[in-house]
Design a protein around this motif. Structure first.
Motif, mmCIF file in Angstrom:
data_model
loop_
_atom_site.group_PDB
_atom_site.id
_atom_site.type_symbol
_atom_site.label_atom_id
_atom_site.label_comp_id
_atom_site.label_asym_id
_atom_site.label_seq_id
_atom_site.Cartn_x
_atom_site.Cartn_y
_atom_site.Cartn_z
ATOM 1 N N SER A 92 44.436 80.397 -85.857
ATOM 2 C CA SER A 92 43.855 80.308 -87.197
ATOM 3 C C SER A 92 42.631 81.181 -87.278
ATOM 4 N N VAL A 93 42.396 81.742 -88.454
ATOM 5 C CA VAL A 93 41.184 82.530 -88.675
ATOM 6 C C VAL A 93 40.162 81.613 -89.324
ATOM 7 N N PRO A 94 38.925 81.539 -88.845
ATOM 8 C CA PRO A 94 37.922 80.617 -89.419
ATOM 9 C C PRO A 94 37.594 80.964 -90.862
ATOM 10 N N ALA A 95 36.909 80.037 -91.576
ATOM 11 C CA ALA A 95 36.538 80.242 -92.976
ATOM 12 C C ALA A 95 35.675 81.473 -93.114
ATOM 13 N N ALA A 96 35.769 82.124 -94.272
ATOM 14 C CA ALA A 96 35.140 83.430 -94.466
ATOM 15 C C ALA A 96 33.630 83.354 -94.254
ATOM 16 N N SER A 97 33.000 82.274 -94.723
ATOM 17 C CA SER A 97 31.541 82.205 -94.644
ATOM 18 C C SER A 97 31.072 82.094 -93.204
ATOM 19 N N ASP A 98 31.874 81.473 -92.345
ATOM 20 C CA ASP A 98 31.460 81.309 -90.946
ATOM 21 C C ASP A 98 32.177 82.279 -90.027
ATOM 22 N N PRO A 156 35.602 82.229 -77.755
ATOM 23 C CA PRO A 156 35.970 83.020 -76.575
ATOM 24 C C PRO A 156 37.289 83.734 -76.823
ATOM 25 N N LEU A 157 37.426 84.904 -76.211
ATOM 26 C CA LEU A 157 38.649 85.668 -76.363
ATOM 27 C C LEU A 157 39.708 85.091 -75.440
ATOM 28 N N LEU A 158 40.866 84.774 -76.020
ATOM 29 C CA LEU A 158 41.940 84.188 -75.231
ATOM 30 C C LEU A 158 42.851 85.289 -74.683
ATOM 31 N N ASN A 159 43.653 84.893 -73.720
ATOM 32 C CA ASN A 159 44.630 85.845 -73.191
ATOM 33 C C ASN A 159 45.613 86.229 -74.294
ATOM 34 N N PRO A 160 45.882 87.516 -74.478
ATOM 35 C CA PRO A 160 46.707 87.943 -75.622
ATOM 36 C C PRO A 160 48.211 87.819 -75.398
ATOM 37 N N GLY A 161 48.640 87.353 -74.237
ATOM 38 C CA GLY A 161 50.076 87.314 -73.964
ATOM 39 C C GLY A 161 50.533 88.626 -73.362
ATOM 40 N N THR A 162 51.832 88.845 -73.301
ATOM 41 C CA THR A 162 52.330 90.064 -72.658
ATOM 42 C C THR A 162 52.676 91.121 -73.697
ATOM 43 N N TYR A 163 52.785 92.349 -73.228
ATOM 44 C CA TYR A 163 53.085 93.488 -74.102
ATOM 45 C C TYR A 163 54.460 93.328 -74.763
ATOM 46 N N GLY A 198 53.802 100.945 -66.892
ATOM 47 C CA GLY A 198 52.533 100.229 -66.871
ATOM 48 C C GLY A 198 52.200 99.710 -68.269
ATOM 49 N N HIS A 199 51.779 98.446 -68.364
ATOM 50 C CA HIS A 199 51.391 97.848 -69.647
ATOM 51 C C HIS A 199 49.980 97.306 -69.543
ATOM 52 N N TYR A 200 49.258 97.400 -70.655
ATOM 53 C CA TYR A 200 47.936 96.775 -70.711
ATOM 54 C C TYR A 200 47.700 96.283 -72.119
ATOM 55 N N LEU A 201 47.249 95.041 -72.242
ATOM 56 C CA LEU A 201 46.977 94.466 -73.560
ATOM 57 C C LEU A 201 45.653 93.720 -73.492
ATOM 58 N N GLN A 202 44.735 94.051 -74.406
ATOM 59 C CA GLN A 202 43.374 93.501 -74.380
ATOM 60 C C GLN A 202 43.056 92.821 -75.703
ATOM 61 N N SER A 203 42.492 91.616 -75.627
ATOM 62 C CA SER A 203 42.016 90.953 -76.848
ATOM 63 C C SER A 203 40.678 91.567 -77.232
ATOM 64 N N ILE A 204 40.608 92.112 -78.441
ATOM 65 C CA ILE A 204 39.351 92.700 -78.927
ATOM 66 C C ILE A 204 38.567 91.652 -79.711
ATOM 67 N N THR A 205 39.253 90.952 -80.592
ATOM 68 C CA THR A 205 38.677 89.822 -81.318
ATOM 69 C C THR A 205 39.704 88.699 -81.212
ATOM 70 N N PRO A 206 39.364 87.481 -81.653
ATOM 71 C CA PRO A 206 40.361 86.410 -81.594
ATOM 72 C C PRO A 206 41.648 86.734 -82.351
ATOM 73 N N ALA A 207 41.578 87.667 -83.295
ATOM 74 C CA ALA A 207 42.771 87.999 -84.069
ATOM 75 C C ALA A 207 43.391 89.331 -83.672
ATOM 76 N N LEU A 208 42.630 90.234 -83.115
ATOM 77 C CA LEU A 208 43.095 91.595 -82.848
ATOM 78 C C LEU A 208 43.278 91.831 -81.370
ATOM 79 N N ALA A 209 44.445 92.396 -81.030
ATOM 80 C CA ALA A 209 44.700 92.790 -79.646
ATOM 81 C C ALA A 209 45.204 94.228 -79.652
ATOM 82 N N LEU A 210 44.713 95.021 -78.724
ATOM 83 C CA LEU A 210 45.136 96.417 -78.610
ATOM 84 C C LEU A 210 45.652 96.668 -77.210
ATOM 85 N N GLY A 211 46.621 97.552 -77.111
ATOM 86 C CA GLY A 211 47.172 97.814 -75.788
ATOM 87 C C GLY A 211 47.904 99.133 -75.731
#
Lengths: 64, 340
Positions: free
Chosen positions: B40-46, B55-62, B198-211
């Protein structure tokens, strides 16, 4: 006279552009054309998913 | 995921009848691997405070990034399939599959799944061993084991009768907020060939992951590498994923409209084949009716659907599927029964 000639040239240029645009839009073998069409379909699909899919299937039927 | 039933081969109603299962580890969901949850994404004001604190969670696999959307689409079915699943114990399950097909090969396939006693989570136990063999002697097998709390390994092989077709080994390291994996495919020291992925996946924010992905292949007289980048954005009830590489692009959008309705939209572009496709799929799940319906339509004028119905109180699941290709004027339908 030169003004009329320039206007004719402009009109024929526009017609030429419209003709090539129609040719591009209807050429099913063109990769870029297919790419644009399918990107548009993808965007339309995302819009439909976000805006038209929130109906509740389990809601009670309205009384007639 | 570590239970015997969860580690079983994919449901026959979700696979084309008469066809052999995909290469182990390259298409199916390996037992013991968990899906990333839709956060879930928190409320806009907070939101800014929440983003900074969360904390950034593990993003899962590629490989799992596009899976949620892919699972919404129905699988093509052809011919008749009968599957009997039998759990022999909490750790061991066997399955018998008989397929009758007009397009592919008809035959019998025996499958077994073993789940070990090393429990690493509420629904994960290791090692997991899955294998199946058909009546011609072709074998698919994979072994998955959790070596440490963060490192997981998998070995998969595929044979066609007596000949080894695919053999691969991969190692996955799940960190706090990233996942990296290395896969060695078909290594042949004598010939000097093989594939390394080779795979790499990184959580950048709680919602965004780049790899990213790097594929290097080598064989006598030829070698090359392909790279691709991936971005995944997870919202309240949607997941948008984009992969871009030298071979083309792949975009998926998964939307959970309600508990019963899920929608998936997919776009694929292959620059080598000069082809593009856009697909729209939906899944209707009505647990009160024990019914699961999936439908799809795509830009190649292919329309298809599958229906699965549990025939309670009998331990029977009935599956019907049909696909119609308007452009090529072809029709394909299938029927399956699963017992157990």
């Amino acid at each position: 006279m030169s003004g009329a000639g320039a206007k004719k040239g402009l009109t024929s240029g526009v017609m030429e552009w419209v003709g090539s645009a129609c040719k591009f839009a209807t050429d099913r073998t063109d990769f870029r054309r297919n790419l644009l069409v399918n990107l548009g379909l993808f965007a339309a699909g995302v819009w439909v998913a976000r805006n038209l899919s929130d109906f509740d299937l389990m809601s009670p039927q309205p009384l007639t | 995921m570590g239970s015997v039933l969860a580690a079983a081969s994919p449901s026959p109603a979700s696979a084309a009848a008469g066809g052999s299962p995909g290469v182990p580890g390259l298409g199916s969901v390996p037992p013991g691997f968990a899906m990333p949850s839709v956060s879930s994404v928190p409320a806009a004001s907070d939101q800014q405070t929440a983003d900074a604190d969360a904390p950034l969670l593990n993003p899962g696999t590629y490989e799992e990034c596009h899976r949620k959307c892919k699972e919404v689409f129905p699988q093509q079915m052809e011919g008749v399939r009968l599957v009997v699943n039998k759990g022999l114990s909490n750790h061991f399950q066997v399955s018998h599959t008989v397929t009758l097909s007009t397009l592919g090969d008809s035959g019998y396939r025996f499958g077994s799944t073993y789940v070990g006693t090393k429990q690493t989570g509420p629904a994960e136990s290791f090692p997991v061993m899955v294998g199946d063999m058909d009546n011609t002697g072709s074998l698919n097998a994979q072994i998955i084991h959790q070596l440490t709390s963060a490192v997981r390994s998998k070995i998969a092989i595929q044979t066609q009768q007596h000949k080894f077709v695919n053999w691969q080994c991969d190692l996955e390291w799940r960190g706090e907020n990233f996942t990296s994996a290395v896969t060695l495919g078909n290594p042949d020291v004598l010939v000097g060939s093989g594939i390394v992925v080779g795979h790499y996946l990184q959580s950048i924010t709680p919602a965004l992951a780049l790899g990213g992905e790097l594929v290097y292949h080598k064989r006598p007289g030829e070698e090359g590498a392909v790279t691709s980048l991936l971005g995944r954005y997870t919202g309240d009830n949607f997941i948008a994923t984009l992969t871009l590489g030298g071979a083309g692009g792949h975009a998926t959008y998964y939307h959970k409209a309600t508990d019963q309705l899920q929608v998936g939209v997919e776009f694929e572009a292959n620059t080598r084949m000069q082809e593009t496709t856009a697909s729209f799929g939906y899944q209707l799940d009505v647990p009160k009716a024990n019914l699961l319906f999936k439908g799809t339509v795509d830009s190649n004028w292919v329309v298809g659907a599958t229906l699965e119905k549990k025939l309670l109180p009998l331990p029977l699941t009935l599956a019907l599927g049909a696909f119609l290709n308007h452009r090529k004027n072809k029709f394909q339908c299938g029927f399956g029964v699963t017992i157990g």
